[in-house]
Design a protein around this motif. Structure first.
Motif, short mmCIF file in Angstrom:
data_model
loop_
_atom_site.label_atom_id
_atom_site.label_comp_id
_atom_site.label_asym_id
_atom_site.label_seq_id
_atom_site.Cartn_x
_atom_site.Cartn_y
_atom_site.Cartn_z
N PHE A 158 0.94 -1.11 0.00
CA PHE A 158 0.02 -0.03 -0.21
C PHE A 158 0.85 1.21 0.06
N ARG A 159 1.89 1.14 -0.65
CA ARG A 159 3.01 2.20 -0.49
C ARG A 159 3.36 2.72 -1.90
N GLY A 160 2.85 2.33 -3.12
CA GLY A 160 2.94 2.58 -4.36
C GLY A 160 4.33 1.90 -4.87
N ARG A 161 4.66 0.65 -4.10
CA ARG A 161 5.87 0.10 -4.50
C ARG A 161 6.02 -0.46 -6.16
N TYR A 162 7.21 -0.16 -6.59
CA TYR A 162 7.57 -0.75 -7.99
C TYR A 162 7.58 -1.90 -8.26
N THR A 163 7.12 -2.73 -9.06
CA THR A 163 7.35 -3.97 -9.39
C THR A 163 8.74 -3.99 -10.09
N ARG A 164 9.33 -5.37 -10.19
CA ARG A 164 10.37 -5.58 -10.99
C ARG A 164 10.33 -5.44 -12.30
N GLU A 165 9.14 -5.60 -13.01
CA GLU A 165 8.96 -5.32 -14.46
C GLU A 165 9.04 -3.84 -14.75
N GLU A 166 8.30 -2.89 -13.62
CA GLU A 166 8.52 -1.61 -13.67
C GLU A 166 10.00 -1.02 -13.71
N LEU A 167 10.60 -1.73 -12.74
CA LEU A 167 12.02 -1.18 -12.61
C LEU A 167 12.95 -1.46 -13.84
N LYS A 168 12.54 -2.55 -14.21
CA LYS A 168 13.31 -2.95 -15.52
C LYS A 168 12.93 -2.29 -16.85
N SER A 169 11.93 -1.73 -16.72
CA SER A 169 11.48 -0.67 -17.85
C SER A 169 12.05 0.48 -17.83
N CYS A 170 12.21 1.10 -16.48
CA CYS A 170 12.97 2.09 -16.42
C CYS A 170 14.39 2.19 -16.81
N ASP A 171 15.00 0.79 -16.29
CA ASP A 171 16.69 0.52 -16.65
C ASP A 171 16.82 0.63 -18.21
N ASP A 172 15.78 -0.11 -18.83
CA ASP A 172 15.64 -0.21 -20.23
C ASP A 172 15.87 1.06 -21.13
N TYR A 173 14.97 1.72 -20.54
CA TYR A 173 14.80 3.30 -21.04
C TYR A 173 16.09 4.03 -20.82
N ALA A 174 16.68 4.02 -19.66
CA ALA A 174 18.05 4.66 -19.26
C ALA A 174 18.97 4.22 -20.13
N GLU A 175 19.13 3.13 -20.47
CA GLU A 175 20.05 2.29 -21.46
C GLU A 175 19.91 3.05 -22.68
N LEU A 176 18.86 3.56 -23.10
CA LEU A 176 19.11 4.22 -24.59
C LEU A 176 19.80 5.45 -24.73
N PHE A 177 19.94 5.99 -23.34
CA PHE A 177 20.74 7.14 -23.31
C PHE A 177 22.12 7.02 -22.93
N GLY A 178 22.44 6.00 -22.15
CA GLY A 178 23.91 5.63 -21.86
C GLY A 178 23.60 5.93 -20.46
N ILE A 179 22.71 6.09 -19.58
CA ILE A 179 22.42 6.49 -18.20
C ILE A 179 22.56 5.24 -17.26
N GLU A 180 23.28 5.11 -16.47
CA GLU A 180 23.15 3.99 -15.54
C GLU A 180 22.39 4.22 -14.13
#
Length: 486
Positions: A158-180
């Motif tokens: 009940f705290r708005g936590r992220y799923t692994r899939e959501e975090l992976k989606s953010c990480d994939d998106y950051a990779e497009l720009f060369g951001i760790e």
């Protein structure tokens, strides 16, 4: 405006399309043949180490740099120039030369996603695009328990936590720009909202702190690190461990009697470090507890420069220390503390503050007064990684987007032009601010006037916030009327 992409820049196509689309521009289709007077050609020459060179001649935009994210910074600087100086019909006549260097190996932002203001995935991706436009290659997501740990269903419930899939989606998106993206979690304190559940009660020292030395606690931490290690490409993890003021003084004391608190801290860190090694993760922690336990007053910032740590248990190898400091405006202070950190660890990162946690409005004056000397000290004393923290204390009263000036000011200060580090007026250049955020530097600075009022002291250094206490006081009782009489 429409652009064409040379084959040399093919691997930045997806990122460029995203940056251009939100600004009403586009990339031509591959193989399309159009004169340069109608569509400028974008080339990327991957050379140098920390240098960025942008050249526009005869309708060809050439960006020379090594890192992908620096390519995007160079391109967006050129796009801002084209938008304000170039008409399509005159494109072949336009010329631009820009050279700068990154002062740090890594620079970026930490976004607080735990204080009742958990950013939606779309908003994180928006910040990724903004950081790419500024050339920032490091993002940290501060998640105390707002991420999924499957073995512990009440963790972040009940705290708005992220799923692994959501975090992976953010990480994939950051990779497009060369951001760790480096996950930033807590493995000692700041876990009150996770530990409040009845199923977690046996894991507590105090309501906010885990019970060091307890096997069940390390099973929980194992599950935490397993979860974030599977969500991100980065093999680094920020373990937190800050502000554990009552460590060893709660259930730990009842169970074990009084123990040396520095040894409790060190022993706990070593056990967590072994878990990190299990998952191939390289840890970092906030440094304050090692300074507080050494200080007679328990303060973080009062140790003299000659402090000797040799009488304490050896700090574990392979752990980076993150020196956080949002409170000092003297370069010498930062220099002294950087040297103290290097006595404990050969890996030191610095974290400064965006100062968006002042109340209902940001404290830009104190942000600039503290960040600038800190970054100068880091650059001159071999600190290669720096981040700007965007805390959301007290329920995220100030919108994180109010920190756009802080983000831009910090990012611009992390790059130097040919004549050295930019002065304060150049940092957060007004034109680029307006290009990125829709309003210029002067307009953003108006927000600072909510709290930086007469009597607040130079640069509002004590973080006075009349806009908050006047808003919340009962106007019929006037609790603070006497305080503001003058």
């Amino acid at each position: 405006m429409k652009f064409r992409l040379d084959q040399s820049a093919a691997n930045v196509r997806e990122g460029l399309e995203l940056l251009l689309e939100e600004r009403g521009h586009e990339l031509g289709t591959e193989g399309e043949s159009t004169p340069v007077r109608e569509q400028p050609v974008i080339c990327w020459e991957q050379e140098g180490e920390h240098e960025i060179s942008v050249s526009l001649k005869h309708g060809v935009l050439t960006i020379r740099c090594r890192e992908k994210v620096h390519f995007f910074r160079g391109f967006m600087k050129a796009l801002e120039y084209l938008g304000t100086h170039a008409a399509d019909s005159e494109l072949e006549l336009q010329e631009l030369e820009l050279r700068e260097s990154a002062c740090f190996q890594s620079s970026g932002a930490m976004l607080d996603c735990s204080r009742n203001g958990v950013l939606k995935v779309g908003k994180i991706k928006e910040y990724i695009r903004r950081m790419a436009s500024l050339g920032m290659n490091l993002m940290m997501l501060y998640t105390e328990e707002t991420y999924e740990v499957p073995e512990y269903p009440y963790f972040g419930a009940f705290r708005g936590r992220y799923t692994r899939e959501e975090l992976k989606s953010c990480d994939d998106y950051a990779e497009l720009f060369g951001i760790e993206i480096v996950p930033c979690i807590q493995t000692l304190a700041h876990l009150h909202t996770a530990l409040r559940w009845k199923t977690m009660q046996g894991l507590t020292d105090t309501p906010d702190i885990l019970l060091a030395g307890d096997d069940e606690v390390y099973r929980l931490i194992d599950a935490m690190i397993s979860s974030v290690s599977s969500a991100f490409r980065s093999r680094r993890v920020h373990l937190g461990m800050d502000e554990a003021h009552e460590l060893g003084l709660g259930n730990y004391l009842n169970k074990n009697g009084y123990q040396n608190r520095f040894e409790i801290m060190n022993s706990h860190l070593k056990r967590v470090l072994s878990i990190c090694r299990k998952y191939g993760m390289e840890p970092m922690i906030w440094s304050d507890m090692y300074f507080r336990l050494k200080s007679p007053s328990g303060d973080y910032y009062d140790l003299p420069p000659e402090t000797d740590f040799s009488d304490l248990p050896e700090f574990p190898e392979g752990v980076a220390m993150v020196y956080w400091d949002y409170y000092h405006d003297e370069k010498k202070h930062y220099e002294n503390y950087i040297k103290l950190h290097k006595k404990l660890s050969d890996q030191t990162l610095f974290a400064g503050g965006a100062w968006i946690w002042n109340g209902v409005a940001p404290n830009y004056s104190w942000m600039a007064a503290t960040l600038m000397p800190a970054l100068d000290a880091c650059r001159e004393n071999g600190v290669s990684e720096v981040i700007c923290t965007f805390w959301q204390d007290n329920g995220a009263e100030t919108p994180m987007t109010a920190g756009n000036l802080s983000l831009t000011t910090f990012a611009e200060a992390c790059f130097s032009v040919e004549n050295g580090l930019q002065d304060e007026e150049q940092r957060g250049n007004g034109d680029y601010m307006e290009f990125l955020w829709g309003d210029g530097r002067d307009a953003w600075w108006l927000l600072d006037r909510f709290d930086n009022v007469p009597g607040a002291g130079k640069n509002n250094r004590y973080a006075d916030n009349p806009s908050k206490f006047l808003l919340y006081q009962d106007v019929m009782l006037g609790l603070f009327d006497e305080q503001i009489r003058d």
